[in-house]
Motif scaffolding. Structure first.
Motif, PDB file in Angstrom:
ATOM      1  N   ARG B 183       0.823  -0.964  -0.232  1.00  0.00           N
ATOM      2  CA  ARG B 183      -0.617  -0.205  -0.279  1.00  0.00           C
ATOM      3  C   ARG B 183       1.080   1.044  -0.191  1.00  0.00           C
ATOM      4  O   ARG B 183       0.489   1.669  -0.973  1.00  0.00           O
ATOM      5  N   ASN B 184       1.999   1.441   0.790  1.00  0.00           N
ATOM      6  CA  ASN B 184       2.689   2.786   1.243  1.00  0.00           C
ATOM      7  C   ASN B 184       3.803   2.860  -0.278  1.00  0.00           C
ATOM      8  O   ASN B 184       3.681   4.462  -1.032  1.00  0.00           O
ATOM      9  N   VAL B 185       4.089   1.775  -0.820  1.00  0.00           N
ATOM     10  CA  VAL B 185       4.254   1.773  -2.132  1.00  0.00           C
ATOM     11  C   VAL B 185       3.900   1.899  -2.873  1.00  0.00           C
ATOM     12  O   VAL B 185       4.561   3.196  -4.255  1.00  0.00           O
ATOM     13  N   ILE B 186       2.961   1.543  -3.093  1.00  0.00           N
ATOM     14  CA  ILE B 186       2.017   2.393  -4.206  1.00  0.00           C
ATOM     15  C   ILE B 186       0.916   3.845  -3.764  1.00  0.00           C
ATOM     16  O   ILE B 186       1.298   4.372  -5.062  1.00  0.00           O
ATOM     17  N   ALA B 187       1.294   4.127  -2.830  1.00  0.00           N
ATOM     18  CA  ALA B 187       0.478   5.725  -2.550  1.00  0.00           C
ATOM     19  C   ALA B 187       1.857   6.004  -2.715  1.00  0.00           C
ATOM     20  O   ALA B 187       1.752   7.334  -3.252  1.00  0.00           O
ATOM     21  N   GLU B 188       2.954   5.683  -3.098  1.00  0.00           N
ATOM     22  CA  GLU B 188       4.810   6.822  -2.945  1.00  0.00           C
ATOM     23  C   GLU B 188       4.425   7.296  -4.621  1.00  0.00           C
ATOM     24  O   GLU B 188       5.389   7.966  -5.150  1.00  0.00           O
ATOM     25  N   ALA B 189       4.480   5.579  -5.424  1.00  0.00           N
ATOM     26  CA  ALA B 189       4.324   5.759  -6.477  1.00  0.00           C
ATOM     27  C   ALA B 189       4.079   6.317  -7.560  1.00  0.00           C
ATOM     28  O   ALA B 189       2.846   6.552  -7.086  1.00  0.00           O
ATOM     29  N   GLN B 190       4.551   7.019  -8.255  1.00  0.00           N
ATOM     30  CA  GLN B 190       4.154   7.637  -9.576  1.00  0.00           C
ATOM     31  C   GLN B 190       3.810   6.588 -10.984  1.00  0.00           C
ATOM     32  O   GLN B 190       3.277   6.973 -11.473  1.00  0.00           O
ATOM     33  N   HIS B 191       4.624   6.008 -10.972  1.00  0.00           N
ATOM     34  CA  HIS B 191       4.864   5.435 -12.757  1.00  0.00           C
ATOM     35  C   HIS B 191       4.447   3.798 -11.821  1.00  0.00           C
ATOM     36  O   HIS B 191       5.097   3.297 -11.188  1.00  0.00           O
ATOM     37  N   LEU B 223      -6.781  -3.771  -9.392  1.00  0.00           N
ATOM     38  CA  LEU B 223      -6.420  -2.369  -9.276  1.00  0.00           C
ATOM     39  C   LEU B 223      -7.638  -1.757  -9.332  1.00  0.00           C
ATOM     40  O   LEU B 223      -7.312  -0.409  -8.460  1.00  0.00           O
ATOM     41  N   ARG B 224      -8.627  -2.442  -9.029  1.00  0.00           N
ATOM     42  CA  ARG B 224     -10.082  -1.931  -9.207  1.00  0.00           C
ATOM     43  C   ARG B 224      -9.957  -1.856  -7.585  1.00  0.00           C
ATOM     44  O   ARG B 224     -10.146  -0.729  -6.759  1.00  0.00           O
ATOM     45  N   ASP B 225      -9.285  -2.711  -6.558  1.00  0.00           N
ATOM     46  CA  ASP B 225      -8.961  -2.848  -4.926  1.00  0.00           C
ATOM     47  C   ASP B 225      -8.483  -2.271  -4.906  1.00  0.00           C
ATOM     48  O   ASP B 225      -8.814  -0.604  -3.932  1.00  0.00           O
ATOM     49  N   PHE B 226      -7.759  -1.406  -5.258  1.00  0.00           N
ATOM     50  CA  PHE B 226      -6.243   0.175  -5.201  1.00  0.00           C
ATOM     51  C   PHE B 226      -5.830   0.919  -5.724  1.00  0.00           C
ATOM     52  O   PHE B 226      -5.511   1.779  -5.596  1.00  0.00           O
ATOM     53  N   ARG B 227      -7.707   1.476  -6.830  1.00  0.00           N
ATOM     54  CA  ARG B 227      -7.560   2.339  -7.873  1.00  0.00           C
ATOM     55  C   ARG B 227      -7.166   3.623  -6.889  1.00  0.00           C
ATOM     56  O   ARG B 227      -6.877   4.159  -7.502  1.00  0.00           O
ATOM     57  N   SER B 228      -7.717   3.849  -6.318  1.00  0.00           N
ATOM     58  CA  SER B 228      -7.745   5.497  -5.532  1.00  0.00           C
ATOM     59  C   SER B 228      -5.855   5.649  -4.791  1.00  0.00           C
ATOM     60  O   SER B 228      -5.405   7.101  -4.481  1.00  0.00           O
ATOM     61  N   VAL B 229      -5.438   4.294  -4.344  1.00  0.00           N
ATOM     62  CA  VAL B 229      -4.178   4.707  -4.326  1.00  0.00           C
ATOM     63  C   VAL B 229      -3.012   4.853  -5.551  1.00  0.00           C
ATOM     64  O   VAL B 229      -2.016   5.153  -5.603  1.00  0.00           O
ATOM     65  N   PHE B 230      -3.427   4.342  -6.609  1.00  0.00           N
ATOM     66  CA  PHE B 230      -2.794   3.896  -7.911  1.00  0.00           C
ATOM     67  C   PHE B 230      -3.311   5.126  -8.205  1.00  0.00           C
ATOM     68  O   PHE B 230      -1.785   6.019  -8.997  1.00  0.00           O
ATOM     69  N   ASP B 231      -3.922   6.031  -8.670  1.00  0.00           N
ATOM     70  CA  ASP B 231      -4.509   7.153  -9.169  1.00  0.00           C
ATOM     71  C   ASP B 231      -4.516   8.479  -8.537  1.00  0.00           C
ATOM     72  O   ASP B 231      -4.548   7.977  -7.167  1.00  0.00           O
ATOM     73  N   LYS B 232      -3.176   8.816  -9.416  1.00  0.00           N
ATOM     74  CA  LYS B 232      -2.639  10.969  -8.848  1.00  0.00           C
ATOM     75  C   LYS B 232      -2.851  11.565  -9.824  1.00  0.00           C
ATOM     76  O   LYS B 232      -1.764  10.632 -11.145  1.00  0.00           O
ATOM     77  N   PRO B 233      -2.238  12.400  -9.708  1.00  0.00           N
ATOM     78  CA  PRO B 233      -2.567  14.080 -10.567  1.00  0.00           C
ATOM     79  C   PRO B 233      -0.206  13.150 -11.099  1.00  0.00           C
ATOM     80  O   PRO B 233       0.237  12.899 -10.166  1.00  0.00           O
ATOM     81  N   GLY B 234      -0.165  12.859 -11.948  1.00  0.00           N
ATOM     82  CA  GLY B 234       0.852  12.308 -12.847  1.00  0.00           C
ATOM     83  C   GLY B 234       1.582  11.292 -13.235  1.00  0.00           C
ATOM     84  O   GLY B 234       2.595  10.590 -13.737  1.00  0.00           O
ATOM     85  N   ALA B 235       0.294  10.195 -12.272  1.00  0.00           N
ATOM     86  CA  ALA B 235       0.785   8.849 -13.070  1.00  0.00           C
ATOM     87  C   ALA B 235       0.118   8.444 -14.013  1.00  0.00           C
ATOM     88  O   ALA B 235      -0.553   8.989 -14.898  1.00  0.00           O
ATOM     89  N   THR B 236       1.664   7.362 -14.389  1.00  0.00           N
ATOM     90  CA  THR B 236       0.878   6.922 -15.320  1.00  0.00           C
ATOM     91  C   THR B 236       1.347   5.263 -15.333  1.00  0.00           C
ATOM     92  O   THR B 236       1.631   4.664 -14.230  1.00  0.00           O
TER      93      THR B 236
END
Ligand SMILES: [Fe+2]
Ligand SMILES: [Fe+2]
Lengths: 193, 275
Positions: B183-191, B223-236
């Protein structure tokens, strides 16, 4: 459940076995470690026979009469398994019971030379643009060029020179090209193990 | 979430162009060291979209310093010419005792942390750019230590993580690394990366990161369960496909990802401007 006496917690514990059919056989077949090593060994198999399917005519369909003894020999010689992988298979075949059939048709040689040139072109990260591979068993040369345009892949050329180059001192020799032009012959380099 | 496609060699050039033209992707990810003999300006003009640079064979955990300095000097030309969204590399082993793996090896996260951290610091310094390091599709149980390793690595080196979601799915299936641990890694990651996987041919089955098949149901559920953790401005998120490259199949998967994440901010903005 079989208790495994060999360490297998991490992938690293399996590194030596990842290129050794012999070591793989020491792991119980119903253990994840066995399957992981099997996956690795299959990569060596496919890298050889998917690219040089002619060799299966020598070995039979499963390739094992070439693959197993070659991998054991490569292990003894500590071959680096770099771009020259296929050339070393030829070197091994040349001193194996397959020798006569191997030398009776030059398609095997052409295939391994092209495969190694292609592997160099796709894997080498030095500054050179091309590699020329020669062999004592043929006057022909094979050249591998790295990808030079965004629309192209690597390119492999078979050359039948009008004036042949001197034969390499070992079975195989190679030299690299700093431009996309074959305009020098700096002499043959021997394969590194 | 901007969606991308991995461009590894010229054969998929026309397809990548079409994916861009039809709006299925928003950027391209170059496997950049495959193109080191291509003029950086040619590469910069190749696609009319932003790019990410993914490094395959720096072998920065194994190569000596002069080799890395030379590699980085060439990489720099592409960074300067292409101004990429990100630069990424891999934490993995290419060889053992000088002999190459054909199926690359995973490191031992607990015993190798310090040496990898030092190499990461040195490599970012040589390149002169922040680098995002990709997680491995773990098979053996040591893979359970990966999330804590990457979390600590980010904290102590300033490096990013290029989080491959389907690699995490493989690790979950193979050694039980919980999604929650990331969770924390995904939250920090942009890409991000995502791709299909397949099972080994022999039992007990393990899942292999093959980039040759459709996205699996458990990958999409993750991806669906963690959608909001993945998605963020600038994410790819780069959809990776290296084998069985069929346009329609790729588009079908990209549509699933679009449905899941919606049109990215950037594209909505573009569309508003051109309307
Ligand atoms: Fe990758
Ligand atoms: Fe990936």
């Amino acid at each position: 459940m079989i208790l495994l006496s060999l360490p297998s917690r991490t992938d690293r514990d399996l590194y030596p076995a990842l290129m050794s059919p012999e070591l793989n056989a020491k792991y119980p077949t119903d253990h994840k470690a066995f399957v992981r090593i099997d996956v690795s060994l299959r990569m060596y198999w496919h890298t050889l026979f998917d690219i040089c399917p002619e060799l299966l005519e020598l070995s039979g369909l499963d390739g094992m009469s070439i693959f197993r003894p070659f991998m054991a020999w490569a292990g003894e010689k500590k071959l680096a398994f770099d771009w020259s992988y296929y050339l070393w298979v030829y070197v091994w075949l040349r001193q194996s019971p397959f020798k006569d059939r191997l030398l009776a048709d030059d398609k095997y040689l052409r295939s391994v030379m092209a495969a190694s040139a292609a592997r160099w072109a796709i894997l080498d990260r030095g500054r050179d643009c091309g590699i020329v591979i020669g062999c004592a068993d043929t006057r022909n040369l094979v050249i591998g060029w790295k990808c030079r345009s965004v629309r192209l892949g690597r390119e492999i050329e078979l050359i039948e020179p009008e004036e042949p180059l001197p034969a390499p001192p070992d079975i195989f020799g190679y030299f690299t090209l700093q431009t996309f032009e074959l305009d020098v012959f700096p002499g043959w380099q021997s394969l590194a193990r | 979430m901007r969606l991308g496609f991995n461009f590894t060699l010229g054969d998929t050039y026309d397809m990548a162009q079409r994916l861009i033209a039809e709006g299925h992707i928003d950027y391209c990810e170059f496997l950049i060291d495959n193109f080191f003999c291509v003029d950086p300006d040619e590469l910069a003009k190749a696609f009319d979209c932003p790019v990410g640079l993914h490094i395959m064979y720096s072998k920065f955990l194994e190569a000596d310093r002069p080799t890395l300095v030379d590699f980085a000097a060439r990489l720099r030309d592409y960074i300067d010419a292409l101004n990429p969204i990100y630069v990424s590399d891999h934490i993995l082993r290419f060889s053992h005792e000088g002999r190459a793996f054909f199926h690359l090896g995973e490191i031992d996260y607990s015993t190798e942390y310090e040496s990898v951290r030092d190499r990461v610091v040195a490599w970012q310094d040589i390149v002169g750019h922040r680098i995002h390091f990709e997680n491995y599709p773990s098979i053996m149980d040591g893979g359970r230590e990966a999330p804590a390793f990457f979390e600590r690595l980010m904290k102590e080196t300033g490096a990013g993580v290029l989080f491959d979601a389907s690699n995490a799915v493989c690790a979950h299936r193979n050694c039980g690394t919980p999604f929650e641990a990331w969770r924390n890694v995904i939250a920090e990651a942009q890409h991000f990366h995502v791709a299909g996987y397949r099972h080994s041919l022999v039992e007990p089955f393990i899942s292999l990161d093959t980039h040759a098949e459709a996205l699996a149901p458990d990958t999409l559920a993750f991806l669906r369960d963690f959608r909001s953790v993945f998605d963020k401005p600038g994410a790819t998120m780069t959809y990776e496909r290296d084998d069985r490259i069929e346009f329609d199949d790729i588009v079908a998967d990209l549509k699933l990802l679009r449905d899941l994440f919606g049109q990215p901010e950037e594209r909505r903005h573009d569309l508003a401007l051109s309307a």
